[in-house]
Design an enzyme around this catalytic site. Sequence first.
Site, PDB file in Angstrom:
ATOM      1  N   THR A  68      80.699  38.404  39.494  1.00 56.78           N
ATOM      2  CA  THR A  68      81.629  39.050  38.405  1.00 56.78           C
ATOM      3  C   THR A  68      82.677  38.228  38.268  1.00 56.78           C
ATOM      4  O   THR A  68      83.193  37.453  38.900  1.00 56.78           O
ATOM      5  CB  THR A  68      82.084  40.541  39.077  1.00 56.78           C
ATOM      6  OG1 THR A  68      82.436  41.174  37.858  1.00 56.78           O
ATOM      7  CG2 THR A  68      83.094  40.368  40.153  1.00 56.78           C
ATOM      8  N   ALA A 134      75.945  45.992  30.284  1.00 49.47           N
ATOM      9  CA  ALA A 134      74.565  45.557  29.937  1.00 49.47           C
ATOM     10  C   ALA A 134      73.745  46.857  29.926  1.00 49.47           C
ATOM     11  O   ALA A 134      73.028  47.082  29.145  1.00 49.47           O
ATOM     12  CB  ALA A 134      74.104  44.474  30.823  1.00 49.47           C
ATOM     13  N   SER A 135      74.015  47.995  31.026  1.00 51.55           N
ATOM     14  CA  SER A 135      73.313  49.083  30.901  1.00 51.55           C
ATOM     15  C   SER A 135      73.510  49.921  29.512  1.00 51.55           C
ATOM     16  O   SER A 135      72.543  50.516  29.117  1.00 51.55           O
ATOM     17  CB  SER A 135      73.782  50.006  32.199  1.00 51.55           C
ATOM     18  OG  SER A 135      74.166  49.232  33.079  1.00 51.55           O
ATOM     19  N   HIS A 178      65.928  44.625  35.151  1.00 54.55           N
ATOM     20  CA  HIS A 178      66.885  45.529  36.130  1.00 54.55           C
ATOM     21  C   HIS A 178      66.618  46.890  35.842  1.00 54.55           C
ATOM     22  O   HIS A 178      66.326  47.522  35.215  1.00 54.55           O
ATOM     23  CB  HIS A 178      68.249  44.993  35.327  1.00 54.55           C
ATOM     24  CG  HIS A 178      69.518  45.709  36.178  1.00 54.55           C
ATOM     25  ND1 HIS A 178      70.138  46.942  36.145  1.00 54.55           N
ATOM     26  CD2 HIS A 178      69.896  44.831  37.292  1.00 54.55           C
ATOM     27  CE1 HIS A 178      70.798  46.858  37.160  1.00 54.55           C
ATOM     28  NE2 HIS A 178      71.064  45.821  37.938  1.00 54.55           N
ATOM     29  N   ASP A 257      68.171  41.298  26.992  1.00 56.13           N
ATOM     30  CA  ASP A 257      69.193  41.376  28.077  1.00 56.13           C
ATOM     31  C   ASP A 257      69.100  40.134  28.845  1.00 56.13           C
ATOM     32  O   ASP A 257      68.155  39.718  29.775  1.00 56.13           O
ATOM     33  CB  ASP A 257      68.695  42.519  28.913  1.00 56.13           C
ATOM     34  CG  ASP A 257      69.309  42.572  30.352  1.00 56.13           C
ATOM     35  OD1 ASP A 257      70.463  42.039  30.484  1.00 56.13           O
ATOM     36  OD2 ASP A 257      68.900  43.525  31.254  1.00 56.13           O
ATOM     37  N   ASN A 286      76.853  39.351  29.556  1.00 57.85           N
ATOM     38  CA  ASN A 286      77.941  39.611  30.031  1.00 57.85           C
ATOM     39  C   ASN A 286      78.869  38.547  30.232  1.00 57.85           C
ATOM     40  O   ASN A 286      78.938  38.010  31.384  1.00 57.85           O
ATOM     41  CB  ASN A 286      77.859  40.357  31.383  1.00 57.85           C
ATOM     42  CG  ASN A 286      77.042  41.872  31.178  1.00 57.85           C
ATOM     43  OD1 ASN A 286      76.922  42.226  30.158  1.00 57.85           O
ATOM     44  ND2 ASN A 286      76.518  42.399  32.098  1.00 57.85           N
TER      45      ASN A 286
END
Lengths: 461, 461
Positions: A68, A134-135, A178, A257, A286
């Site tokens: 992250t 991303a979800s 995912h 994605d 992301n």
Amino acid sequence: MLKAFCFILNFKTRVLPTVTPGYLRPLIPDSAPEKPDNWTDVMSDIERVIMPGVTHWHSPKFHAYFPTANSYPAIVADMLSGAIACIGFTWIASPACTELEVVMLDWLGKMLDLPSEFLASSGGKGGGVIQGTASEATLVALLGAKAKTMQRIKMEQPELSDDVIVSKLVAYCSEQAHSSVERAGLLGGVHMRKVKADSSHKLRGEALEDAIKKDLAAGLIPFYVVATLGTTSTCAFDRLDEIGPVGNRYKVWVHVDAAYAGSAFICPEYRYLMKGIELAESFNFNPHKWMLVNFDCSAMWLKDPNWVVDAFNVDPLYLKHDQQGSAPDYRHWQIPLGRRFRALKLWFVLRLYGVENLQTHIQRHIGFAKDFEKLCMADSRFEIFTEVQMGLVCFRLKGTNEVNESLLKKINGRGNIHLVPSKIGDTFFLRMAVCSRFTKSEDMQYSWEEVSKSADEVLSA
Amino acid sequence: MLKAFCFILNFKTRVLPTVTPGYLRPLIPDSAPEKPDNWTDVMSDIERVIMPGVTHWHSPKFHAYFPTANSYPAIVADMLSGAIACIGFTWIASPACTELEVVMLDWLGKMLDLPSEFLASSGGKGGGVIQGTASEATLVALLGAKAKTMQRIKMEQPELSDDVIVSKLVAYCSEQAHSSVERAGLLGGVHMRKVKADSSHKLRGEALEDAIKKDLAAGLIPFYVVATLGTTSTCAFDRLDEIGPVGNRYKVWVHVDAAYAGSAFICPEYRYLMKGIELAESFNFNPHKWMLVNFDCSAMWLKDPNWVVDAFNVDPLYLKHDQQGSAPDYRHWQIPLGRRFRALKLWFVLRLYGVENLQTHIQRHIGFAKDFEKLCMADSRFEIFTEVQMGLVCFRLKGTNEVNESLLKKINGRGNIHLVPSKIGDTFFLRMAVCSRFTKSEDMQYSWEEVSKSADEVLSA
């Protein structure tokens, strides 16, 4: 204040905390104070109450999940965003918030060499938006695809009711996609079919086409496919160059994605992995994972945002304004109504690092993964589970799953580095993700030694 | 840096910017720099590029929408959150992030005197979570209610398929509910029935029961109702004391959306407005609106989070951990997977203001609205559209909608203060929301004078 930042970045401690569930409640009062506490007490409680329970995602010893992001430019921009504190749901609610976002998504799209159809600067319908995660991007694209297909089927078969059409819709993803992709199907109320990946864990065009044909023969309506570029388990890249043509042939919306790996496309040498991107309807990655922009900043581009905008366009008078139509009202592009001024941190990071330094950051991480792979391969007790891609090494001790589960437990129990596992088919393996922007060669050496020492202990037991 | 914060808080400028759509693109390069820009240039571009396009939500002259919160304690806590930069999707991913959130939602719940069933400290199933926005809370509760009802109906009528059950589900809200409630129905793929409010714009129990009975008679399945405490148009309070019993009688999940007005329940004298709260399944309000915690911080409590958790529980190996079950994994409570450490800013605001100062903040805003109401009523050209509640005054010039539309245009055109309108039935009116934490009595006087002068111009034209 400075002191607080110093101990946050003190990575000499264990990367995983030793606290147990419920540790925090006894450390603080059981209700809010009636009168103000003082700043000194509050700041010192960061060290006393919070830090003992923090997992250090930015330590070079943290190798779990995926990275992250975190950087000074992003934090400073977030402070400014906190001070301006506008809510950018419409253009008029704060024009700078919307306009900078439009242009930043163009900058970023150009850095990835996205087809111009995705960019607002092309003058067409396309454009980008910052989602939280991303979800959410996967869900937004699914809902757009649902709206588009509903309209098409209603034209083709006006006798079908909405409920009947919805019950027939089928979305597709790799079995390696995912968990949030499966969840998007649940949230969106449609069937999500997991298609078997090939032996390299990639979704192939042929497998997708077979699944679509089977569903069509059963009277179902294929409408959406998620191609993952860089899966969570092994960083496998679905074959977008094969999925794209299949999707287009069957009028199935192709969403890409690339949550983690997408940042690597700022380096020209990795763009071959997104071959076929021109056939996708939507693309997401992301910057808050691997491009030094603090969470949350999930960049999404749509060739035709109108499918999303029109699907959920609820337009009360209190949100109307005179400039509607001449600039995006981003509230229509996302699940929430409110939104922070997140484009600022993207702007700061892009300007204060420059494209070259961001490329170097990506390339260094990929190099570290290669280094770790070599160390691993030089030890005959170990095997590499699958091709090393990007900053992720999937490896295991030769032998049973049990011995590898013991190895993981040993490593995380020592607490000096942190990994999470995954499993494909019946094979349990360990994931070594390069996560920190502070990582140096010697850190990878240290992490390898932790793995190696843990293996000694496990194998001698 | 300090300079940047100073011009952000310079409220001498117009509250609404004068820029037009597309203003920003020509002011900056059309792609990201290859080499880093320098900090000085970047910071000075805040003044050159951004500030001319900012709508000043924190100016005492801003009266549009509802307030959005902003305070130094919240901004400092956000800096720390940016520096720690953990992603709290599971307990182990950063225990402090989850644990502080659990306790802060208890603190906050106690401040509102929520029934103990909503609090984790009660030792039951209940607990709170920070969502991004009220829109997401409404959707999460809807999806939980959907899962709960699906299970019940499948037990009662095992012959019905999922698709058939979903097609029969009906949710309810007031015709005055926020647009995001209607949107939650669209996103969740269920019918959302808007029920007529009474003459005070409140949803009543009888109207709800009539709608439910009609739907039951038509073979439909009522499953969810949103009671709004403080509507966006007029800050009307639905009669939760009537809606609660009806919801419970018909097994309809009662969700309370108190996005704006919920903050007022920290003052005991306003709690009569949430009478019936013990009958609700879920409750939500936004400390990021009126309680000095910067966006995003939308507090939600559920009596039984398992309906939400189990509905979307997708549990891959890479997110599993040994402590599952002994602390919440908040990823199951929300739409996105990732989440920031938002409990820190709640903790800082509660401690550094203290309950008393937060109560005073609410009471001052309510007082300012009363002041404005008096000024308005003392001018015979004006009328109050509906009972003044909280920090919102709905008013209009006696006369046609057209003259009021002209008045609004005049006020916003002068640019010294900013309002948005609303419309109920055929009546267009203006909303004066007290928004800024910097507001003083003389600011309300100034805003009234702007309204009054604009009325002079409109009426003399």
